[in-house]
Design an enzyme around this catalytic site. Structure first.
Site, PDB file in Angstrom:
ATOM      1  N   GLY A  44      35.761  45.740  74.790  1.00  0.00           N
ATOM      2  CA  GLY A  44      35.099  46.376  75.926  1.00  0.00           C
ATOM      3  C   GLY A  44      35.474  47.840  75.938  1.00  0.00           C
ATOM      4  O   GLY A  44      36.462  48.229  75.311  1.00  0.00           O
ATOM      5  N   CYS A  71      40.323  43.375  70.104  1.00  0.00           N
ATOM      6  CA  CYS A  71      40.278  44.776  70.525  1.00  0.00           C
ATOM      7  C   CYS A  71      40.814  44.921  71.956  1.00  0.00           C
ATOM      8  O   CYS A  71      41.985  44.703  72.187  1.00  0.00           O
ATOM      9  CB  CYS A  71      38.867  45.333  70.360  1.00  0.00           C
ATOM     10  SG  CYS A  71      38.830  47.118  70.455  1.00  0.00           S
ATOM     11  N   TYR A  72      39.965  45.247  72.913  1.00  0.00           N
ATOM     12  CA  TYR A  72      40.436  45.339  74.299  1.00  0.00           C
ATOM     13  C   TYR A  72      41.116  44.035  74.720  1.00  0.00           C
ATOM     14  O   TYR A  72      42.115  44.050  75.444  1.00  0.00           O
ATOM     15  CB  TYR A  72      39.252  45.629  75.238  1.00  0.00           C
ATOM     16  CG  TYR A  72      39.624  45.724  76.708  1.00  0.00           C
ATOM     17  CD1 TYR A  72      40.037  46.938  77.258  1.00  0.00           C
ATOM     18  CD2 TYR A  72      39.580  44.608  77.544  1.00  0.00           C
ATOM     19  CE1 TYR A  72      40.390  47.035  78.596  1.00  0.00           C
ATOM     20  CE2 TYR A  72      39.939  44.689  78.882  1.00  0.00           C
ATOM     21  CZ  TYR A  72      40.338  45.909  79.411  1.00  0.00           C
ATOM     22  OH  TYR A  72      40.690  45.993  80.734  1.00  0.00           O
ATOM     23  N   HIS A 163      36.885  44.166  64.808  1.00  0.00           N
ATOM     24  CA  HIS A 163      35.768  43.403  65.389  1.00  0.00           C
ATOM     25  C   HIS A 163      35.219  42.396  64.381  1.00  0.00           C
ATOM     26  O   HIS A 163      34.533  42.782  63.438  1.00  0.00           O
ATOM     27  CB  HIS A 163      34.667  44.365  65.833  1.00  0.00           C
ATOM     28  CG  HIS A 163      35.058  45.147  67.048  1.00  0.00           C
ATOM     29  ND1 HIS A 163      34.762  44.729  68.327  1.00  0.00           N
ATOM     30  CD2 HIS A 163      35.780  46.287  67.178  1.00  0.00           C
ATOM     31  CE1 HIS A 163      35.272  45.584  69.199  1.00  0.00           C
ATOM     32  NE2 HIS A 163      35.891  46.548  68.523  1.00  0.00           N
ATOM     33  N   GLU A 165      32.903  40.230  64.960  1.00  0.00           N
ATOM     34  CA  GLU A 165      31.529  39.822  65.274  1.00  0.00           C
ATOM     35  C   GLU A 165      30.469  40.720  64.636  1.00  0.00           C
ATOM     36  O   GLU A 165      29.287  40.410  64.682  1.00  0.00           O
ATOM     37  CB  GLU A 165      31.334  39.770  66.801  1.00  0.00           C
ATOM     38  CG  GLU A 165      31.228  41.115  67.524  1.00  0.00           C
ATOM     39  CD  GLU A 165      32.580  41.782  67.833  1.00  0.00           C
ATOM     40  OE1 GLU A 165      33.587  41.424  67.203  1.00  0.00           O
ATOM     41  OE2 GLU A 165      32.597  42.682  68.692  1.00  0.00           O
ATOM     42  N   ASP A 222       8.342  31.628  75.882  1.00  0.00           N
ATOM     43  CA  ASP A 222       9.312  31.148  76.870  1.00  0.00           C
ATOM     44  C   ASP A 222       8.678  30.172  77.863  1.00  0.00           C
ATOM     45  O   ASP A 222       9.218  29.096  78.118  1.00  0.00           O
ATOM     46  CB  ASP A 222       9.945  32.322  77.631  1.00  0.00           C
ATOM     47  CG  ASP A 222      10.584  33.322  76.692  1.00  0.00           C
ATOM     48  OD1 ASP A 222      10.789  32.965  75.513  1.00  0.00           O
ATOM     49  OD2 ASP A 222      10.855  34.447  77.126  1.00  0.00           O
ATOM     50  N   LYS A 377      16.681  34.196  72.531  1.00  0.00           N
ATOM     51  CA  LYS A 377      15.272  34.050  72.144  1.00  0.00           C
ATOM     52  C   LYS A 377      15.093  33.162  70.900  1.00  0.00           C
ATOM     53  O   LYS A 377      14.220  32.302  70.873  1.00  0.00           O
ATOM     54  CB  LYS A 377      14.681  35.435  71.870  1.00  0.00           C
ATOM     55  CG  LYS A 377      13.193  35.441  71.640  1.00  0.00           C
ATOM     56  CD  LYS A 377      12.460  35.434  72.955  1.00  0.00           C
ATOM     57  CE  LYS A 377      10.961  35.495  72.777  1.00  0.00           C
ATOM     58  NZ  LYS A 377      10.293  35.577  74.094  1.00  0.00           N
TER      59      LYS A 377
END
Ligand code: XMP
Length: 521
Positions: A44, A71-72, A163, A165, A222, A377
């Site tokens: 963050g 990280c944070y 990170h 991700e 959707d 999605k």
């Protein structure tokens, strides 16, 4: 379930078929309605020691489940142990870094098991650890980070400064798998087929034996997936309403009716209000006014229809009152409204279709039912496939609620709608024929009402300008124009000019977003 406290790790875990829920990092653990198998505290843009920075509920340590701070999240772990464990970095570390692992013991090794050495990672941080929290060891260093990865000596608590991700950490997903599956023991069973069965059960319980549900459909992915799910759960006690607003694409209303009603067996009511919309659009030039008018009119018509269905339901002994309103909210909207924004920022409520849920829930006393609210999605598309919805519907490009009205610059008239609609139909059918539809995120033809000059035969003619637009994007916030082969654009242009009277130029819009938007008006 792996509980992720704030920001984007959830995606990666779900790709591993591990169910992950993302909640704000300030989530009270006592208010959770499930027990996670592990907790990830993610990154963050804050400094742990700034007043007003978010802090985790210390109760996460009492759950006795593995914890990974990223990280944070790692700085937060260290700060929790003692505030002087973290200092502001003198410069930001941003970019590629090479990890130098320092293997301590087998419990720690499990996080990095099977990963290549030295491991390439992506760093992005300002603050860093000043020293190790008590009972922690350094597990890896990098040139700029003495504490690139740390682990508790005996408990499964880990911190990483990089990170995992992002794609710039090539083995990041494997590291997350090591944590979630290897260390936490999460099962890799999260598929849309199991979600479908669980969700159908949940809807049945929620709605009860006789309850009825109402929802608007447009033919878009959707609303179609949500409607089909409702149909599978409660059959004809779900009522779908399709409003023809006069600015849909060529034969679209008929096609959507056929798809939803005939092919998917959904209890569908079609309201043809096209004349009312086209009459009301007369003389409106401002794009926002067009949107407002169409949104407002839609709600009026939908409400009137809902009232009729409710009255009929009240007089029937087969089913009970309509109690629920179906809404196709997706996870990104939910996350946006949940994310911690700091003490001074207001927390954004997720946007909804022109105030419809507000009017149905507060005005009509209906409860919201949002079966897609934990899905991204692409997961909605997978769910559509699991529900047996044909590929052509599942992969449909998005289409805006105000339809062709925002693809005609300035005033909307029936003549312009007809021209834009036919040009759009030629463009899209050629895209399909060329096998390009699924490579493009959104494509359409728009109409510029300025009259351009042309020659046809030996006469000067003046006609509208058709603007073709096709973009690729993942989030619709930024987009690039799609690169068509030249021959393709020539073919579409020839067809539009030859087949549609009143058009004498065709252009292709190569503007990216930003600075352009995807729609034209
Ligand atoms: P823009 O034009 O803002 O479009 O770059 C981003 C995405 O949003 C859709 N869009 C709308 N959808 N009502 C809608 O339901 C609207 O008024 C509207 N305006 C834009 C657009 O089609 C694209 O997918």
């Amino acid at each position: 379930t792996i509980l992720t406290l704030d920001f984007g790790i959830t995606r990666r875990l779900r790709e591993l078929n591990v169910f992950s829920e993302m909640l704000p990092c300030t989530q009270k653990i006592s208010e959770l309605d499930f027990t996670p198998k592990g907790i990830i505290l993610s990154g963050g843009p804050y400094s742990v020691y700034d007043a007003g920075s978010p802090h985790v509920d210390p109760a996460i340590f009492d759950l006795n489940v593995p914890i990974l701070g990223i990280c944070y999240g790692m700085q937060e772990l260290a700060y929790r142990a003692s505030p002087d464990n973290v200092i502001a970095g003198t410069h930001r570390e941003y970019g590629h870094a090479t990890l130098k692992p320092q293997v301590i013991n087998s419990h720690v090794d499990r996080l990095f098991q099977g990963l290549e050495e030295p491991m390439q990672v992506w760093m992005s941080h300002g603050d860093k650890l000043a020293k190790l929290p008590e009972a922690f060891h350094t597990v890896a260093t990098s040139d700029n980070s003495e504490y690139a990865a740390i682990a508790h000596g005996t408990k499964p608590i880990y911190g990483i400064q990089f990170h995992p991700e992002v794609t710039h950490t090539p083995n990041g997903t494997k590291l997350l798998e090591n944590f979630a599956v290897g260390i936490c023991g999460a099962t890799q069973t999260w598929t849309m087929s199991t979600f479908k069965d669980q969700e159908i059960e949940r809807i049945r319980k929620l709605v009860g034996e006789k309850g009825q549900v109402l929802g608007a459909v447009s033919g878009g992915v959707d609303s179609t997936v949500a409607a089909k799910l409702m149909k599978e759960a409660i059959g004809s006690r779900f009522w779908a309403v399709l409003v023809n607003n006069g600015v849909m694409r060529l034969n679209e209303c008929e096609q959507v009716e056929k798809d939803l009603s005939e092919h998917l067996g959904i209890n569908l009511i079609v309201v043809d209000a096209s004349q009312q919309f086209l009459d009301g659009l007369k003389g409106i030039e401002d794009p926002e006014k067009k949107r407002k008018f169409i949104g407002g009119k839609f709600i009026d018509i939908f409400e009137a229809e809902a009232k009729k269905i409710e009255d009929a339901a009240a007089n029937s002994d087969k089913a009970g009152k309509i109690q629920f309103f179906l809404q196709g909210t997706l996870y990104p909207d939910v996350i946006e409204s949940l994310s911690f924004k700091g003490p001074s920022a207001t927390i954004k409520t997720h946007h909804n279709v022109g105030g419809l849920p507000e009017r149905m829930t507060n005005g009509q006393g209906l409860s919201l039912i949002e079966p897609l609210r934990i899905l991204y999605k692409d997961e909605v598309r997978q769910l559509g496939r699991a529900l047996g919805i044909p590929e052509q519907l599942v992969m449909r490009h998005p289409f805006p609620g105000p339809g062709i009205a925002v693809r005609i610059i300035g005033e909307v008239t029936p003549e312009k709608v007809e021209i834009a609609r036919r040009a759009d139909n030629i463009f899209i059918s050629e895209i399909r024929k060329a096998g390009l539809y699924d490579q493009i995120s959104q494509a359409f033809a728009a109409l510029d009402p300025s009259r351009a000059v042309g020659v046809m035969g030996d006469k000067r003619v003046y006609g509208y300008i058709i603007i073709l637009r096709a973009v690729t994007t993942t989030d619709f916030m930024t987009a690039e124009a799609f690169e068509f082969p030249w021959k393709f654009l020539q073919r579409v242009t020839n067809r539009i000019i030859n087949e549609i009277d009143g058009v004498c130029r065709v252009t292709y819009d190569v503007t990216s977003k930003p600075p352009g938007t995807i729609e034209m008006d």
